[in-house]
Motif scaffolding. Sequence first.
Motif, PDB file in Angstrom:
ATOM      1  N   LYS A   2      -6.545 -28.728 -57.303  1.00 27.94           N
ATOM      2  CA  LYS A   2      -6.162 -29.817 -58.200  1.00 27.94           C
ATOM      3  C   LYS A   2      -5.046 -30.654 -57.591  1.00 27.94           C
ATOM      4  N   SER A  26     -10.247 -31.585 -57.775  1.00 25.62           N
ATOM      5  CA  SER A  26     -10.071 -31.987 -59.163  1.00 25.62           C
ATOM      6  C   SER A  26      -8.875 -32.937 -59.190  1.00 25.62           C
ATOM      7  N   ARG A 153     -18.564 -26.878 -59.075  1.00 24.48           N
ATOM      8  CA  ARG A 153     -17.614 -26.137 -59.909  1.00 24.48           C
ATOM      9  C   ARG A 153     -17.588 -24.661 -59.523  1.00 24.48           C
ATOM     10  N   ASP A 156     -15.386 -24.402 -56.497  1.00 24.68           N
ATOM     11  CA  ASP A 156     -13.974 -24.598 -56.816  1.00 24.68           C
ATOM     12  C   ASP A 156     -13.387 -23.375 -57.517  1.00 24.68           C
ATOM     13  N   LEU A 157     -14.161 -22.767 -58.410  1.00 23.13           N
ATOM     14  CA  LEU A 157     -13.677 -21.568 -59.097  1.00 23.13           C
ATOM     15  C   LEU A 157     -13.509 -20.422 -58.111  1.00 23.13           C
ATOM     16  N   GLU A 175      -9.530 -23.412 -65.748  1.00 26.01           N
ATOM     17  CA  GLU A 175      -9.930 -24.723 -66.263  1.00 26.01           C
ATOM     18  C   GLU A 175      -9.046 -25.817 -65.692  1.00 26.01           C
ATOM     19  N   ARG A 177      -7.581 -25.834 -62.844  1.00 19.75           N
ATOM     20  CA  ARG A 177      -7.939 -26.062 -61.448  1.00 19.75           C
ATOM     21  C   ARG A 177      -9.256 -26.819 -61.290  1.00 19.75           C
ATOM     22  N   LEU A 178     -10.168 -26.639 -62.236  1.00 21.41           N
ATOM     23  CA  LEU A 178     -11.520 -27.181 -62.095  1.00 21.41           C
ATOM     24  C   LEU A 178     -11.692 -28.584 -62.678  1.00 21.41           C
ATOM     25  N   TYR A 179     -10.890 -28.931 -63.686  1.00 20.69           N
ATOM     26  CA  TYR A 179     -11.153 -30.155 -64.424  1.00 20.69           C
ATOM     27  C   TYR A 179      -9.920 -31.048 -64.485  1.00 20.69           C
ATOM     28  N   VAL A 190     -15.943 -21.706 -68.009  1.00 27.81           N
ATOM     29  CA  VAL A 190     -15.531 -20.757 -66.968  1.00 27.81           C
ATOM     30  C   VAL A 190     -16.455 -19.553 -66.955  1.00 27.81           C
ATOM     31  N   HIS A 193     -19.691 -20.408 -65.169  1.00 28.98           N
ATOM     32  CA  HIS A 193     -19.538 -20.470 -63.710  1.00 28.98           C
ATOM     33  C   HIS A 193     -19.407 -19.067 -63.112  1.00 28.98           C
TER      34      HIS A 193
END
Length: 221
Positions: A2, A26, A153, A156-157, A175, A177-179, A190, A193
């Motif tokens: 992020k 992100s 995603r 990224d997770l 969340e 970190r991802l969005y 989450v 994923h």
Amino acid sequence: MKVLLIEDDVMLGRGMERGLRMAGFSVDWALDGLQGQDALREQEYEVVLLDIGLPGLDGLQLLQQLRAEDQPVPVLLVSARDAVGDRVAGLNLGADDYLTKPFDLDELVARVHALARRRSGRAQPELQLGRLVMRPLRREALLDDQPVSLAAREYDLLLALMESPGTVMSREQLESRLYGWQEEVASNAVEVHVHHLRRKLGTAWIKNVRGVGYKLVAAEA
């Protein structure tokens, strides 16, 4: 990963945001220094991309505030000011890097990755945990030397967990970190994923710590 983009030029900001998202980041985008200040007080970021000539609060003033508050987030100054004195002033105030406009997007992405690696203490551009290897610059994941096809995603997770193996991350942290702040997040995003990652990697890699979150561990062959 992020990042926070603080840029008042709408056309340039849109291009940077689009390019960074395509590279897998992100992105939260603030249009002036005061918005950027608020974002930094509310969220945690891996890297900040900071223009100097901002309305509301100048970029260098914001940088000074960050360092006076002992906030260690890496800051990449992005500015049209290309004189040596400007670059030296920015670096002396606590910036970690300086990039002059106009710039190549690939160079911007590479510099952001380099700052993120430096923050995490990694010298190498890849991460490894047992049989699992990730190469963020190429957005590659390999298990037993074989590529694993992951949605954006999912990658990224997995990267968020891979950067701190064995550390439990809550759903809220993942969340974040991802969005970005303008994206809607489904309540079970989450979990979905994680389910897909377990199906592709094997169930033993991602552990669920009930009531707390998830952690990544090395699974045996």
